[in-house]
Design a protein around this motif. Structure first.
Motif, PDB file in Angstrom:
ATOM      1  N   GLN A   1     -61.375 -81.449  52.038  1.00 46.93           N
ATOM      2  CA  GLN A   1     -60.295 -80.919  52.860  1.00 46.93           C
ATOM      3  C   GLN A   1     -60.615 -81.152  54.331  1.00 46.93           C
ATOM      4  OE1 GLN A   1     -59.902 -76.760  51.816  1.00 46.93           O
ATOM      5  NE2 GLN A   1     -59.861 -77.200  49.624  1.00 46.93           N
ATOM      6  N   ARG A   2     -59.562 -81.241  55.148  1.00 42.70           N
ATOM      7  CA  ARG A   2     -59.740 -81.387  56.589  1.00 42.70           C
ATOM      8  C   ARG A   2     -59.321 -80.104  57.294  1.00 42.70           C
ATOM      9  NH1 ARG A   2     -60.171 -86.712  58.427  1.00 42.70           N
ATOM     10  NH2 ARG A   2     -60.766 -85.652  60.347  1.00 42.70           N
ATOM     11  N   PRO A   3     -59.992 -79.708  58.376  1.00 42.97           N
ATOM     12  CA  PRO A   3     -61.240 -80.299  58.847  1.00 42.97           C
ATOM     13  C   PRO A   3     -62.372 -80.065  57.840  1.00 42.97           C
ATOM     14  CG  PRO A   3     -60.788 -78.283  60.057  1.00 42.97           C
ATOM     15  CD  PRO A   3     -59.592 -78.538  59.195  1.00 42.97           C
ATOM     16  N   VAL A   4     -63.240 -81.065  57.733  1.00 41.62           N
ATOM     17  CA  VAL A   4     -64.298 -81.029  56.728  1.00 41.62           C
ATOM     18  C   VAL A   4     -65.276 -79.902  57.026  1.00 41.62           C
ATOM     19  CG1 VAL A   4     -66.266 -82.286  55.774  1.00 41.62           C
ATOM     20  CG2 VAL A   4     -64.110 -83.484  56.235  1.00 41.62           C
ATOM     21  N   CYS A   5     -65.543 -79.133  56.013  1.00 37.52           N
ATOM     22  CA  CYS A   5     -66.611 -78.131  56.056  1.00 37.52           C
ATOM     23  C   CYS A   5     -67.019 -77.913  54.612  1.00 37.52           C
ATOM     24  CB  CYS A   5     -66.112 -76.833  56.691  1.00 37.52           C
ATOM     25  SG  CYS A   5     -67.430 -75.596  56.840  1.00 37.52           S
ATOM     26  N   ALA A   6     -68.179 -78.436  54.229  1.00 38.63           N
ATOM     27  CA  ALA A   6     -68.528 -78.448  52.807  1.00 38.63           C
ATOM     28  C   ALA A   6     -70.029 -78.500  52.594  1.00 38.63           C
ATOM     29  CB  ALA A   6     -67.879 -79.654  52.127  1.00 38.63           C
ATOM     30  N   TYR A   7     -70.440 -77.912  51.493  1.00 37.01           N
ATOM     31  CA  TYR A   7     -71.748 -78.166  50.921  1.00 37.01           C
ATOM     32  C   TYR A   7     -71.559 -79.140  49.772  1.00 37.01           C
ATOM     33  CZ  TYR A   7     -74.834 -74.798  53.232  1.00 37.01           C
ATOM     34  OH  TYR A   7     -75.620 -74.137  54.150  1.00 37.01           O
ATOM     35  N   VAL A   8     -72.429 -80.123  49.696  1.00 36.19           N
ATOM     36  CA  VAL A   8     -72.426 -81.072  48.582  1.00 36.19           C
ATOM     37  C   VAL A   8     -73.771 -80.957  47.881  1.00 36.19           C
ATOM     38  CG1 VAL A   8     -72.129 -83.460  47.846  1.00 36.19           C
ATOM     39  CG2 VAL A   8     -70.940 -82.629  49.898  1.00 36.19           C
ATOM     40  N   TYR A   9     -73.736 -80.759  46.569  1.00 39.93           N
ATOM     41  CA  TYR A   9     -74.958 -80.633  45.787  1.00 39.93           C
ATOM     42  C   TYR A   9     -75.036 -81.742  44.746  1.00 39.93           C
ATOM     43  CZ  TYR A   9     -75.114 -75.898  47.724  1.00 39.93           C
ATOM     44  OH  TYR A   9     -75.152 -74.825  48.572  1.00 39.93           O
ATOM     45  N   ASP A  10     -76.241 -82.279  44.579  1.00 42.94           N
ATOM     46  CA  ASP A  10     -76.501 -83.265  43.535  1.00 42.94           C
ATOM     47  C   ASP A  10     -77.624 -82.732  42.651  1.00 42.94           C
ATOM     48  OD1 ASP A  10     -77.082 -85.400  41.905  1.00 42.94           O
ATOM     49  OD2 ASP A  10     -77.018 -86.906  43.495  1.00 42.94           O
ATOM     50  N   PRO A  11     -77.272 -82.150  41.488  1.00 48.71           N
ATOM     51  CA  PRO A  11     -78.301 -81.566  40.615  1.00 48.71           C
ATOM     52  C   PRO A  11     -79.351 -82.565  40.150  1.00 48.71           C
ATOM     53  CG  PRO A  11     -76.093 -80.854  39.952  1.00 48.71           C
ATOM     54  CD  PRO A  11     -75.917 -81.941  40.966  1.00 48.71           C
ATOM     55  N   ARG A  12     -79.014 -83.856  40.128  1.00 51.79           N
ATOM     56  CA  ARG A  12     -79.983 -84.850  39.679  1.00 51.79           C
ATOM     57  C   ARG A  12     -81.229 -84.850  40.556  1.00 51.79           C
ATOM     58  NH1 ARG A  12     -75.683 -89.666  39.779  1.00 51.79           N
ATOM     59  NH2 ARG A  12     -75.499 -88.688  41.832  1.00 51.79           N
ATOM     60  N   VAL A  13     -81.038 -84.599  41.840  1.00 51.37           N
ATOM     61  CA  VAL A  13     -82.177 -84.577  42.758  1.00 51.37           C
ATOM     62  C   VAL A  13     -83.126 -83.435  42.392  1.00 51.37           C
ATOM     63  CG1 VAL A  13     -82.870 -84.321  45.175  1.00 51.37           C
ATOM     64  CG2 VAL A  13     -80.806 -85.632  44.594  1.00 51.37           C
ATOM     65  N   ALA A  14     -82.561 -82.273  42.103  1.00 49.75           N
ATOM     66  CA  ALA A  14     -83.385 -81.122  41.728  1.00 49.75           C
ATOM     67  C   ALA A  14     -84.119 -81.365  40.410  1.00 49.75           C
ATOM     68  CB  ALA A  14     -82.512 -79.868  41.632  1.00 49.75           C
ATOM     69  N   VAL A  15     -83.418 -81.963  39.449  1.00 45.33           N
ATOM     70  CA  VAL A  15     -84.038 -82.236  38.148  1.00 45.33           C
ATOM     71  C   VAL A  15     -85.179 -83.234  38.292  1.00 45.33           C
ATOM     72  CG1 VAL A  15     -83.618 -83.297  35.888  1.00 45.33           C
ATOM     73  CG2 VAL A  15     -82.008 -81.615  36.805  1.00 45.33           C
ATOM     74  N   ASP A  16     -84.976 -84.260  39.108  1.00 49.21           N
ATOM     75  CA  ASP A  16     -86.050 -85.232  39.341  1.00 49.21           C
ATOM     76  C   ASP A  16     -87.265 -84.570  39.995  1.00 49.21           C
ATOM     77  OD1 ASP A  16     -84.496 -87.215  38.244  1.00 49.21           O
ATOM     78  OD2 ASP A  16     -83.918 -88.111  40.159  1.00 49.21           O
ATOM     79  N   ARG A  17     -87.015 -83.612  40.885  1.00 47.05           N
ATOM     80  CA  ARG A  17     -88.118 -82.932  41.553  1.00 47.05           C
ATOM     81  C   ARG A  17     -88.891 -82.069  40.557  1.00 47.05           C
ATOM     82  NH1 ARG A  17     -88.717 -82.100  46.960  1.00 47.05           N
ATOM     83  NH2 ARG A  17     -88.011 -84.277  47.012  1.00 47.05           N
ATOM     84  N   ILE A  18     -88.203 -81.420  39.639  1.00 47.83           N
ATOM     85  CA  ILE A  18     -88.884 -80.636  38.602  1.00 47.83           C
ATOM     86  C   ILE A  18     -89.782 -81.544  37.763  1.00 47.83           C
ATOM     87  CG2 ILE A  18     -88.517 -79.318  36.472  1.00 47.83           C
ATOM     88  CD1 ILE A  18     -85.916 -78.264  37.820  1.00 47.83           C
ATOM     89  N   THR A  19     -89.263 -82.703  37.400  1.00 49.45           N
ATOM     90  CA  THR A  19     -90.046 -83.659  36.614  1.00 49.45           C
ATOM     91  C   THR A  19     -91.308 -84.075  37.359  1.00 49.45           C
ATOM     92  OG1 THR A  19     -88.034 -84.481  35.540  1.00 49.45           O
ATOM     93  CG2 THR A  19     -89.972 -85.909  35.471  1.00 49.45           C
TER      94      THR A  19
END
Length: 378
Positions: free
Chosen positions: A14-32
């Motif tokens: 949405q505009r004006p942009v104000c957002a959090y973007v999450y990528d769970p793959r990054v967290a899973v890779d860090r756990i590994t």
């Protein structure tokens, strides 16, 4: 550098942009990666306080060995995420929280002899899983916050361990000591010492030692090139029958999140340029709380539908400031930009931990940011 999936998600925001973007793959890779660096059999829990976003939490819970919680609200999140194991900490657990933790068969980190007596009374004969949280006198690694080795409200003092009711029957210790330590080798020494201390004191107290939780504290450098090097995390295997547990939060979630906010105005006051944002510290409080400048990346937005001139600056340092009515609403000071325009988006990486969850969302009642999730994990 803004990853392409994050760019794609923001292009549809949405505009004006104000957002959090999450990528769970990054967290899973860090756990590994954490699991691979630790002795076989070590359990990796995720500290929910770092980020309790349900989509992120479900992915983490599916791959971590469990979740660490510190309130009844976090306990509810952990149960909804189908956590395999739950550890419950916190220095001011209410009766309702202790009761719910017993019902959930959580490992309860007991903070005092009084809490132990309350827990036994509330359990009313139900099985209780407990470990003693201890504020040891040992030196702790460096970090942003020290929990033990200094006067704090956390844990039982070593001199008071004998006052805990014997009928609690704890099976080990919780020894979380520090937050955001960047020295992995020092952290390994701390964990080895925590296990050795646990063996000695379990024998002294007559505790059948099966559980040593060394806490979290794996650090993230927000402003420089330092990093918590997992290759330096050389930890001795604990004695047979003893399960070593760690519970990082920041280290798992920080790089799985981006906070993005649109430039609403560019202005110069007293010789200093300000990028005024649709967002601020009420969404991402950490820079203000810790007193540092969080770096950003400019995401250019070419679309400009307005009939009036588009303000822009080039080759200048700017302060990234928010929409709140306080001069302390600052995310970054003096970051150089080659080009920045009203309508461009600033993207703050490493905001997946202690970002939204610790911020004062309702101050001035601005709309909350969008929450977008990219990627998928099995």
């Amino acid at each position: 550098m803004v990853p392409e999936p994050v760019r794609a998600a923001l292009s549809q925001a949405q505009r004006p942009v104000c957002a959090y973007v999450y990528d769970p793959r990054v967290a899973v890779d860090r756990i590994t990666a954490i699991r691979a660096a630790l002795p076989a059999g070590t359990r990796v829990l995720y500290a929910v306080k770092a980020n309790g976003n349900p989509n992120l939490l479900r992915a983490i819970a599916a791959h971590a060995d469990g979740l660490e919680v510190a309130s009844g609200g976090e306990l509810a999140l952990a149960l909804a995420a189908n956590a395999k194991e739950i550890a419950f900490a916190g220095p001011a657990k209410t009766d309702a929280e202790l009761d719910a933790a017993v019902d959930a068969q959580a490992m309860i980190h007991v903070e005092s002899a009084h809490e132990a007596r309350r827990l036994l009374h509330l359990a009313a004969g139900r099985p209780v899983r407990a470990a003693l949280r201890v504020n040891r006198t040992a030196e702790t690694p460096s970090g942003s916050h020290r929990m033990t080795g200094t006067p704090t409200p956390f844990g039982i003092g070593e001199d008071d361990l004998d006052t805990v009711p014997r009928e609690l029957n704890p099976t080990g210790f919780h020894l979380h000591a520090v937050s955001n330590n960047l020295d992995a080798a020092a952290h390994a020494r701390f964990i080895d010492d925590a296990v050795a201390w646990s063996v000695t004191n379990a024998e002294r107290l007559g505790i059948p030692l099966r559980y040593v939780n060394a806490g979290g504290g794996f650090g993230i450098d927000y402003t420089g090139d330092a990093h918590f090097d997992l290759d330096q995390l050389h930890i001795r295997k604990p004695p047979n029958g003893v399960t070593l547990t760690v519970e990082p939060g920041r280290f798992i979630a920080a790089d799985a999140g981006w906070y993005a906010t649109e430039v609403i105005d560019l202005k110069r006051n007293h010789g200093r340029w300000f990028a005024v944002l649709r967002g601020g510290t009420h969404h991402f409080r950490l820079p203000a709380a810790w007193g540092y400048s969080h770096p950003f990346t400019v995401l250019p937005v070419e679309h400009w539908p307005h009939p009036y001139t588009r303000p822009e600056v080039s080759d200048v340092p700017v302060d990234a400031t928010g929409e709140l009515c306080t001069p302390r609403d600052v995310l970054t000071r003096g970051q150089h930009v080659e080009r920045l325009r009203v309508g461009d988006v600033l993207v703050f990486a490493r905001t997946g931990a202690y970002g939204w969850d610790i911020s004062h969302h309702e101050f001035l009642r601005h709309p909350h940011p969008e929450v977008l999730t990219v990627g998928g994990v099995g």
